[in-house]
Scaffold this motif. Sequence first.
Motif, PDB file in Angstrom:
ATOM      1  N   ARG A  17      -6.311   9.365 -10.156  1.00  0.00           N
ATOM      2  CA  ARG A  17      -6.432   8.636  -8.844  1.00  0.00           C
ATOM      3  C   ARG A  17      -5.505   8.970  -7.653  1.00  0.00           C
ATOM      4  NH1 ARG A  17      -5.419   3.409  -6.296  1.00  0.00           N
ATOM      5  NH2 ARG A  17      -3.762   2.672  -7.815  1.00  0.00           N
ATOM      6  N   TYR A  18      -4.214   9.178  -8.403  1.00  0.00           N
ATOM      7  CA  TYR A  18      -3.104   9.815  -7.349  1.00  0.00           C
ATOM      8  C   TYR A  18      -3.504  11.138  -6.985  1.00  0.00           C
ATOM      9  CZ  TYR A  18       1.472  11.786  -6.500  1.00  0.00           C
ATOM     10  OH  TYR A  18       2.572  12.211  -5.784  1.00  0.00           O
ATOM     11  N   PHE A  19      -3.792  12.113  -8.060  1.00  0.00           N
ATOM     12  CA  PHE A  19      -3.962  13.285  -7.853  1.00  0.00           C
ATOM     13  C   PHE A  19      -5.125  13.487  -6.823  1.00  0.00           C
ATOM     14  CE2 PHE A  19      -6.229  17.427  -8.346  1.00  0.00           C
ATOM     15  CZ  PHE A  19      -5.284  18.338  -8.463  1.00  0.00           C
TER      16      PHE A  19
ATOM     17  N   LEU B 119       8.213  13.562  -9.268  1.00  0.00           N
ATOM     18  CA  LEU B 119       8.657  12.472  -8.686  1.00  0.00           C
ATOM     19  C   LEU B 119       7.935  11.224  -8.549  1.00  0.00           C
ATOM     20  CD1 LEU B 119       9.312  14.816  -5.484  1.00  0.00           C
ATOM     21  CD2 LEU B 119      11.073  13.821  -7.068  1.00  0.00           C
ATOM     22  N   HIS B 120       6.999  11.113  -9.286  1.00  0.00           N
ATOM     23  CA  HIS B 120       6.325   9.735  -9.449  1.00  0.00           C
ATOM     24  C   HIS B 120       6.058   9.740 -10.964  1.00  0.00           C
ATOM     25  CE1 HIS B 120       6.018   8.855  -5.010  1.00  0.00           C
ATOM     26  NE2 HIS B 120       5.391  10.267  -4.956  1.00  0.00           N
ATOM     27  N   GLY B 121       6.035   8.606 -11.550  1.00  0.00           N
ATOM     28  CA  GLY B 121       5.543   8.225 -12.985  1.00  0.00           C
ATOM     29  C   GLY B 121       6.379   8.869 -13.924  1.00  0.00           C
TER      30      GLY B 121
ATOM     31  N   SER C 221      13.233  18.989  -2.778  1.00  0.00           N
ATOM     32  CA  SER C 221      11.845  19.637  -3.179  1.00  0.00           C
ATOM     33  C   SER C 221      10.847  19.252  -2.138  1.00  0.00           C
ATOM     34  CB  SER C 221      11.319  19.148  -4.638  1.00  0.00           C
ATOM     35  OG  SER C 221      12.146  19.182  -5.465  1.00  0.00           O
ATOM     36  N   HIS C 222      10.917  18.393  -1.339  1.00  0.00           N
ATOM     37  CA  HIS C 222       9.552  17.778  -0.569  1.00  0.00           C
ATOM     38  C   HIS C 222      10.262  16.906   0.411  1.00  0.00           C
ATOM     39  CE1 HIS C 222       5.685  16.365   0.413  1.00  0.00           C
ATOM     40  NE2 HIS C 222       5.563  15.440  -0.545  1.00  0.00           N
ATOM     41  N   LEU C 223       9.897  17.060   1.749  1.00  0.00           N
ATOM     42  CA  LEU C 223      10.515  16.243   2.894  1.00  0.00           C
ATOM     43  C   LEU C 223       9.608  14.942   3.023  1.00  0.00           C
ATOM     44  CD1 LEU C 223      11.676  18.644   5.591  1.00  0.00           C
ATOM     45  CD2 LEU C 223      13.179  16.968   4.191  1.00  0.00           C
ATOM     46  N   GLU C 224       8.480  14.868   2.475  1.00  0.00           N
ATOM     47  CA  GLU C 224       7.789  13.233   2.451  1.00  0.00           C
ATOM     48  C   GLU C 224       8.884  12.254   2.556  1.00  0.00           C
ATOM     49  OE1 GLU C 224       4.049  12.935   0.794  1.00  0.00           O
ATOM     50  OE2 GLU C 224       3.605  11.439   1.921  1.00  0.00           O
ATOM     51  N   PRO C 225       8.853  11.125   3.399  1.00  0.00           N
ATOM     52  CA  PRO C 225       9.738  10.109   3.163  1.00  0.00           C
ATOM     53  C   PRO C 225       9.850   9.545   1.910  1.00  0.00           C
ATOM     54  CG  PRO C 225       8.784  10.494   5.264  1.00  0.00           C
ATOM     55  CD  PRO C 225       8.021  10.967   4.451  1.00  0.00           C
ATOM     56  N   ASP C 226       8.783   9.394   1.151  1.00  0.00           N
ATOM     57  CA  ASP C 226       8.820   8.506  -0.261  1.00  0.00           C
ATOM     58  C   ASP C 226       9.732   9.163  -1.111  1.00  0.00           C
ATOM     59  OD1 ASP C 226       6.882  10.480  -0.438  1.00  0.00           O
ATOM     60  OD2 ASP C 226       6.074   9.748  -2.016  1.00  0.00           O
ATOM     61  N   HIS C 227      10.497  10.479  -0.648  1.00  0.00           N
ATOM     62  CA  HIS C 227      11.529  11.076  -1.735  1.00  0.00           C
ATOM     63  C   HIS C 227      12.697  11.585  -0.692  1.00  0.00           C
ATOM     64  CE1 HIS C 227       8.279  11.327  -4.376  1.00  0.00           C
ATOM     65  NE2 HIS C 227       7.413  12.167  -3.505  1.00  0.00           N
ATOM     66  N   ALA C 228      12.391  11.817   0.391  1.00  0.00           N
ATOM     67  CA  ALA C 228      13.678  12.367   1.459  1.00  0.00           C
ATOM     68  C   ALA C 228      14.241  11.408   2.167  1.00  0.00           C
ATOM     69  CB  ALA C 228      12.698  13.534   2.401  1.00  0.00           C
TER      70      ALA C 228
ATOM     71  N   VAL D 178       1.285  21.488  -2.102  1.00  0.00           N
ATOM     72  CA  VAL D 178       1.384  20.759  -3.247  1.00  0.00           C
ATOM     73  C   VAL D 178       2.400  19.584  -3.013  1.00  0.00           C
ATOM     74  CG1 VAL D 178       1.398  20.334  -5.788  1.00  0.00           C
ATOM     75  CG2 VAL D 178       0.671  22.638  -4.717  1.00  0.00           C
ATOM     76  N   HIS D 179       2.568  18.815  -2.145  1.00  0.00           N
ATOM     77  CA  HIS D 179       1.364  18.375  -1.323  1.00  0.00           C
ATOM     78  C   HIS D 179       1.684  18.657   0.230  1.00  0.00           C
ATOM     79  CE1 HIS D 179       1.393  14.075   0.374  1.00  0.00           C
ATOM     80  NE2 HIS D 179       0.205  14.620   0.655  1.00  0.00           N
ATOM     81  N   TRP D 180       2.845  19.093   0.785  1.00  0.00           N
ATOM     82  CA  TRP D 180       2.946  19.527   1.835  1.00  0.00           C
ATOM     83  C   TRP D 180       3.276  21.011   1.958  1.00  0.00           C
ATOM     84  CZ3 TRP D 180       6.571  15.801   5.172  1.00  0.00           C
ATOM     85  CH2 TRP D 180       5.927  14.393   5.210  1.00  0.00           C
TER      86      TRP D 180
ATOM     87  N   ALA E 145       8.063  18.134  -8.416  1.00  0.00           N
ATOM     88  CA  ALA E 145       7.598  17.418  -7.224  1.00  0.00           C
ATOM     89  C   ALA E 145       6.545  16.393  -7.433  1.00  0.00           C
ATOM     90  CB  ALA E 145       7.504  18.461  -5.935  1.00  0.00           C
ATOM     91  N   ASP E 146       5.634  16.241  -6.507  1.00  0.00           N
ATOM     92  CA  ASP E 146       4.574  15.426  -6.786  1.00  0.00           C
ATOM     93  C   ASP E 146       3.655  15.827  -7.625  1.00  0.00           C
ATOM     94  OD1 ASP E 146       4.983  13.547  -4.570  1.00  0.00           O
ATOM     95  OD2 ASP E 146       3.807  14.565  -2.967  1.00  0.00           O
ATOM     96  N   GLY E 147       3.590  17.053  -8.220  1.00  0.00           N
ATOM     97  CA  GLY E 147       2.605  17.564  -9.179  1.00  0.00           C
ATOM     98  C   GLY E 147       3.109  16.608 -10.339  1.00  0.00           C
TER      99      GLY E 147
ATOM    100  N   LEU F 249       0.810  -1.153   0.071  1.00  0.00           N
ATOM    101  CA  LEU F 249      -0.008   0.061  -0.004  1.00  0.00           C
ATOM    102  C   LEU F 249       0.926   1.320  -0.037  1.00  0.00           C
ATOM    103  CD1 LEU F 249      -2.545  -0.992   2.927  1.00  0.00           C
ATOM    104  CD2 LEU F 249      -3.084  -0.809   0.329  1.00  0.00           C
ATOM    105  N   PHE F 250       0.474   2.004  -1.002  1.00  0.00           N
ATOM    106  CA  PHE F 250       1.543   3.414  -0.909  1.00  0.00           C
ATOM    107  C   PHE F 250       0.949   4.112   0.142  1.00  0.00           C
ATOM    108  CE2 PHE F 250       1.963   7.523  -2.670  1.00  0.00           C
ATOM    109  CZ  PHE F 250       3.439   7.779  -3.021  1.00  0.00           C
ATOM    110  N   GLU F 251       1.641   4.980   0.788  1.00  0.00           N
ATOM    111  CA  GLU F 251       1.310   5.769   2.017  1.00  0.00           C
ATOM    112  C   GLU F 251       0.378   4.968   2.792  1.00  0.00           C
ATOM    113  OE1 GLU F 251      -0.352   9.448   0.986  1.00  0.00           O
ATOM    114  OE2 GLU F 251       1.303  10.277   0.256  1.00  0.00           O
TER     115      GLU F 251
HETATM  116 FE1  FEO Z   1       4.003  14.010  -1.291  1.00  0.00          FE
HETATM  117 FE2  FEO Z   1       5.455  11.642  -3.201  1.00  0.00          FE
HETATM  118  O1  FEO Z   1       5.282  12.605  -1.634  1.00  0.00           O
END
Ligand code: FEO
Length: 387
Positions: A186-188, A217-219, A78-85, A146-148, A165-167, A22-24
Amino acid sequence: MYDMKISDSVVYIGVNDKTIDLFESQYRVPKGVSYNSYLILDDKTAVMDTVDKRATNEWLKNLDKALQGRSLDYLVISHLEPDHASNIQLLAEKFPEMKLVANAKIFAMLPQFFDFNIEGRTVVVKEGDTLCLGAHTLQFFMAPMVHWPEVMVEYEQSEKILFSADGFGKFGALDAEEEWTDEARRYFINIVGKYGTQVQALLKKAATLDIQTICPLHGPVLKEDLGYYIGKYLTWSSYEPEEDGVVVAYASIHGNTAKAAEKMAQILTEKGAKAVKVFDLARDDMAEAVASAFRYDKLVLLGVTYDGALFPCMEDFLYHLKIKTYRNRKAAIVENGSWAPMSGKLMKAYLESMKGIEICEPVVTIRSAMKDGDTENMKALADTLLA
Ligand code: FEO
């Protein structure tokens, strides 16, 4: 290493994750997800974000290969969420001369996640600032929520690349054979959907730039027909429906409400609805049901009464719609209850708490199993919904 050519100087060093459940910890990703990371090779070298800890080893191999023995001058965060940071500290320790490039909010939040000394290693950037790497120059634009709140994006001026970033991200590993739109929606809707206003603000900034490539950062990296993707983001972030059609979302315990939902879908189709999508909220993917509700302009809820309240999966669906600020749609309600039906009132109250929802009257009440009279009532409700 996933081979995705961006240019001679910009190398993809991200990783596909096809084993995550499960992502997130909430989104099913049957075709995986990618954690994208990029290396810019110029007089100076810069990594654009790290990856999730699940992908550290493969990412480090990709980085080593792409660096070809060079050292690393900058890590742009760009973003501190752990999936990137997740690998910031690891990279900082591996390259002691490397500077961290980020905005003040990122540097303020960074010690919450890590335990290393950043003193003397920071390059603090703000809106519009630039960082010259040689022939390449990065320009920074803040993209709060977008998104933190700390998020920023970077525009590389010489190759006209937006690191977004996540955009413009999407679920699915990079080799997933599927078109972009459904999994990007679905992601957005589920991840960034609550922040439509902030996404619009970012799109306004992006409109002033000549963008030829979008590196999310994805896709997948987006290189052609950028107007299509930007157009989808404009629609999604404005909360306007994309298409004329009906989502029929039901919560059924023993199958009677499910039968009513199938009947309602049949009635809607016979009466000329352009698209009808049925979701069993107890079994189908909740994130897909939510994204579909945003996709179409009409919604039918069919829900049982359970313990004098809503069945949990219906409550969950409506909670998601509310928190993602679902609005500006037309809705109809069918309730079911064997002795004291309550779900109609409760579903209606949920919809009334959202902006701009036109609720069709009256709510249709089924008592246990659907009867001929119920079918007639649903036909009348379908007429009102489609009118
Ligand atoms: Fe908001 Fe892909 O992290």
